[in-house]
Design a protein around this motif. Structure first.
Motif, PDB file in Angstrom:
ATOM      1  N   LYS A  89       0.831  -1.194   0.000  1.00 52.93           N
ATOM      2  CA  LYS A  89       0.000   0.000   0.000  1.00 52.93           C
ATOM      3  C   LYS A  89       0.872   1.253   0.000  1.00 52.93           C
ATOM      4  N   GLY A  90       0.528   2.196  -0.877  1.00 51.54           N
ATOM      5  CA  GLY A  90       1.286   3.441  -0.961  1.00 51.54           C
ATOM      6  C   GLY A  90       2.356   3.442  -2.020  1.00 51.54           C
ATOM      7  N   ASP A  91       2.629   2.283  -2.625  1.00 51.62           N
ATOM      8  CA  ASP A  91       3.625   2.234  -3.700  1.00 51.62           C
ATOM      9  C   ASP A  91       3.133   3.002  -4.917  1.00 51.62           C
ATOM     10  N   VAL A  92       4.093   3.557  -5.659  1.00 54.92           N
ATOM     11  CA  VAL A  92       3.797   4.268  -6.900  1.00 54.92           C
ATOM     12  C   VAL A  92       4.437   3.506  -8.049  1.00 54.92           C
ATOM     13  N   PHE A  93       3.669   3.297  -9.101  1.00 59.94           N
ATOM     14  CA  PHE A  93       4.169   2.592 -10.272  1.00 59.94           C
ATOM     15  C   PHE A  93       4.235   3.570 -11.448  1.00 59.94           C
ATOM     16  N   PHE A  94       5.302   3.466 -12.231  1.00 57.57           N
ATOM     17  CA  PHE A  94       5.459   4.303 -13.418  1.00 57.57           C
ATOM     18  C   PHE A  94       5.740   3.415 -14.627  1.00 57.57           C
ATOM     19  N   THR A  95       5.115   3.734 -15.752  1.00 56.78           N
ATOM     20  CA  THR A  95       5.548   3.109 -16.996  1.00 56.78           C
ATOM     21  C   THR A  95       6.860   3.771 -17.399  1.00 56.78           C
ATOM     22  N   VAL A  96       7.791   3.007 -17.919  1.00 60.62           N
ATOM     23  CA  VAL A  96       9.097   3.574 -18.266  1.00 60.62           C
ATOM     24  C   VAL A  96       9.316   3.661 -19.767  1.00 60.62           C
ATOM     25  N   SER A  97       8.396   3.099 -20.541  1.00 63.52           N
ATOM     26  CA  SER A  97       8.565   3.081 -21.986  1.00 63.52           C
ATOM     27  C   SER A  97       7.211   3.263 -22.667  1.00 63.52           C
ATOM     28  N   SER A  98       7.222   3.970 -23.792  1.00 62.87           N
ATOM     29  CA  SER A  98       5.981   4.211 -24.513  1.00 62.87           C
ATOM     30  C   SER A  98       6.278   4.552 -25.965  1.00 62.87           C
ATOM     31  N   GLU A  99       5.234   4.560 -26.785  1.00 57.12           N
ATOM     32  CA  GLU A  99       5.404   4.860 -28.199  1.00 57.12           C
ATOM     33  C   GLU A  99       5.551   6.347 -28.473  1.00 57.12           C
ATOM     34  N   PRO A 101       6.403  10.388 -26.443  1.00 59.19           N
ATOM     35  CA  PRO A 101       6.856  11.041 -25.210  1.00 59.19           C
ATOM     36  C   PRO A 101       5.697  11.431 -24.295  1.00 59.19           C
ATOM     37  N   GLU A 102       4.580  11.823 -24.905  1.00 59.62           N
ATOM     38  CA  GLU A 102       3.433  12.284 -24.119  1.00 59.62           C
ATOM     39  C   GLU A 102       2.830  11.175 -23.266  1.00 59.62           C
ATOM     40  N   GLU A 103       3.032   9.920 -23.661  1.00 57.51           N
ATOM     41  CA  GLU A 103       2.452   8.799 -22.929  1.00 57.51           C
ATOM     42  C   GLU A 103       3.456   8.115 -22.015  1.00 57.51           C
ATOM     43  N   ALA A 104       4.687   8.592 -21.985  1.00 55.72           N
ATOM     44  CA  ALA A 104       5.716   7.973 -21.150  1.00 55.72           C
ATOM     45  C   ALA A 104       5.558   8.403 -19.692  1.00 55.72           C
ATOM     46  N   LEU A 152       7.843  14.702 -17.167  1.00 52.48           N
ATOM     47  CA  LEU A 152       8.149  13.340 -17.594  1.00 52.48           C
ATOM     48  C   LEU A 152       8.185  13.223 -19.114  1.00 52.48           C
ATOM     49  N   SER A 153       7.302  13.921 -19.793  1.00 52.80           N
ATOM     50  CA  SER A 153       7.316  13.890 -21.262  1.00 52.80           C
ATOM     51  C   SER A 153       8.607  14.480 -21.811  1.00 52.80           C
ATOM     52  N   ARG A 154       9.063  15.576 -21.200  1.00 51.02           N
ATOM     53  CA  ARG A 154      10.320  16.189 -21.645  1.00 51.02           C
ATOM     54  C   ARG A 154      11.508  15.275 -21.386  1.00 51.02           C
ATOM     55  N   GLY A 155      11.412  14.458 -20.349  1.00 52.47           N
ATOM     56  CA  GLY A 155      12.523  13.580 -19.995  1.00 52.47           C
ATOM     57  C   GLY A 155      12.569  12.290 -20.782  1.00 52.47           C
ATOM     58  N   ALA A 156      11.547  12.021 -21.585  1.00 49.76           N
ATOM     59  CA  ALA A 156      11.513  10.788 -22.373  1.00 49.76           C
ATOM     60  C   ALA A 156      12.478  10.886 -23.545  1.00 49.76           C
ATOM     61  N   GLN A 157      13.302   9.869 -23.726  1.00 53.75           N
ATOM     62  CA  GLN A 157      14.298   9.856 -24.783  1.00 53.75           C
ATOM     63  C   GLN A 157      14.069   8.661 -25.707  1.00 53.75           C
ATOM     64  N   GLY A 158      14.285   8.872 -27.009  1.00 54.22           N
ATOM     65  CA  GLY A 158      14.161   7.770 -27.940  1.00 54.22           C
ATOM     66  C   GLY A 158      13.812   8.239 -29.334  1.00 54.22           C
ATOM     67  N   THR A 160      11.925   5.542 -32.014  1.00 55.53           N
ATOM     68  CA  THR A 160      10.683   4.811 -32.294  1.00 55.53           C
ATOM     69  C   THR A 160       9.969   4.421 -30.999  1.00 55.53           C
ATOM     70  N   ARG A 161      10.722   4.367 -29.918  1.00 55.99           N
ATOM     71  CA  ARG A 161      10.137   4.096 -28.600  1.00 55.99           C
ATOM     72  C   ARG A 161      10.837   4.995 -27.590  1.00 55.99           C
ATOM     73  N   TYR A 162      10.044   5.539 -26.653  1.00 58.67           N
ATOM     74  CA  TYR A 162      10.582   6.527 -25.729  1.00 58.67           C
ATOM     75  C   TYR A 162      10.684   5.949 -24.320  1.00 58.67           C
ATOM     76  N   ASN A 163      11.842   6.192 -23.692  1.00 57.58           N
ATOM     77  CA  ASN A 163      12.111   5.650 -22.363  1.00 57.58           C
ATOM     78  C   ASN A 163      12.467   6.764 -21.396  1.00 57.58           C
ATOM     79  N   ILE A 164      12.168   6.526 -20.109  1.00 61.10           N
ATOM     80  CA  ILE A 164      12.497   7.484 -19.061  1.00 61.10           C
ATOM     81  C   ILE A 164      13.464   6.833 -18.090  1.00 61.10           C
ATOM     82  N   SER A 165      14.538   7.519 -17.777  1.00 62.48           N
ATOM     83  CA  SER A 165      15.557   6.986 -16.870  1.00 62.48           C
ATOM     84  C   SER A 165      15.148   7.201 -15.415  1.00 62.48           C
TER      85      SER A 165
END
Length: 223
Positions: A89-99, A101-104, A152-158, A160-165
Motif C-alpha cells: 500500500k502506498g507504492d507508486v508505479f510508473f511506466t518507463v517506456s511508450s510509443e 513522449p506524451e504517454e511515457a 516526464l514527457s520532456r525527460g523521455a528519450q528515444g 521509435t520508442r521513448y524511455n524514461i531513466s
C-alpha cells in the motif's frame, strides 16, 4: 539587484479552498528525496505467467489507472526461493517506456494491500520512506497533473520508442500543501470521479436500452 531566487513566486494554486487561502505556499520536493526505487519482477520467462498462485500488475493497469485496479491482476509463478519485491500500500508505479513522449511515465498509486502481488518488469516501482508518504489519493491526482506530465514527457528519450531513466523520475518536482489541504483536494477530486463513474454507467445503460429498442421497433428481414 534582486537575485533569481528572490524573484521566484510562492508556489500556490490559482484556485484554493477558502479555509486554506492564508495557509502559505506549497512545499516543493524532489521525488528522489522522499524514498527509493525497488526492482520489479525479474528473471521470469513466458511460462511463468498466467499460472501460479501469485499475482502481478500488468503494464496497462498502470498506464490506464490513476489508482491501481486490484481487479485487473494476472497470475504468475513465484517460488519460495525467489527474492522478489512484493508491492505494498502506498507504492507508486510508473511506466518507463511508450510509443510517444506524451504517454511515457504514466503513474498509478496502490491504495490498498494485495497479498503476494508484484509489478510487471516494464514499469518502475517507487516506495516512499516511512512517514514521508503524502495523502495517497492526493498523490495519485498530483502525479497525473499537467506539470508532472510535462516534466516526464520532456525527460523521455528515444526515436521509435521513448524511455524514461531513473534519474528523470528522481528529479521529478512535486509540490505539497499541508495534510489537511491534501485531504480536501483528494476528497473533492475523488467525489467528482465517483459522479463521473455513475454518469458513465447511466450512459452505458441508456445506450444498451436504445440498442434493444431499435432491435424490437424495426422489423427484422427474414432471409
Amino acid at each position: 539587484m534582486r537575485s533569481k531566487s528572490d524573484k521566484k513566486k510562492p508556489l500556490v494554486p490559482r484556485l484554493r479552498f477558502p479555509e486554506f487561502r492564508e495557509a502559505g505556499a506549497w512545499e516543493k520536493k524532489r521525488l528522489g528525496t522522499q524514498g527509493g526505487f525497488l526492482t520489479p519482477l525479474s528473471g521470469k520467462s513466458a511460462k511463468d505467467f498466467d499460472a501460479g498462485d501469485a499475482k502481478f500488475i500488468p503494464y496497462m493497469n498502470v498506464f490506464s489507472n490513476t489508482f491501481t485496479d486490484i481487479q485487473d491482476l494476472r497470475s504468475v509463478i513465484i517460488t519460495d526461493d525467489e527474492s522478489q519485491n512484493a508491492v505494498a500500500k502506498g507504492d507508486v508505479f510508473f511506466t518507463v517506456s511508450s510509443e510517444t513522449p506524451e504517454e511515457a511515465g504514466m503513474s498509478s498509486v496502490l491504495l490498498g494491500d494485495v497479498d503476494r502481488c508484484y509489478l510487471n518488469s516494464f514499469c518502475a516501482l517507487f516506495r516512499f520512506d516511512d512517514h514521508l508518504s503524502p495523502n495517497l489519493i492526493f498523490l495519485g491526482y498530483l502525479l497525473r497533473s499537467r506539470s508532472v506530465r510535462c516534466h516526464l514527457s520532456r525527460g523521455a528519450q528515444g526515436a521509435t520508442r521513448y524511455n524514461i531513466s531513473k534519474l528523470v523520475f528522481k528529479e521529478l518536482p512535486l509540490v505539497f500543501p499541508l495534510a489537511k489541504e491534501q485531504q480536501k483536494i483528494a476528497h473533492c477530486l475523488s467525489s467528482l470521479d465517483e459522479v463521473i463513474g455513475l454518469e458513465s454507467h447511466k450512459l452505458d445503460t441508456l445506450k444498451n436500452l436504445k440498442k434493444g429498442l431499435m432491435q424490437q421497433l424495426f422489423p427484422q428481414e427474414v432471409a
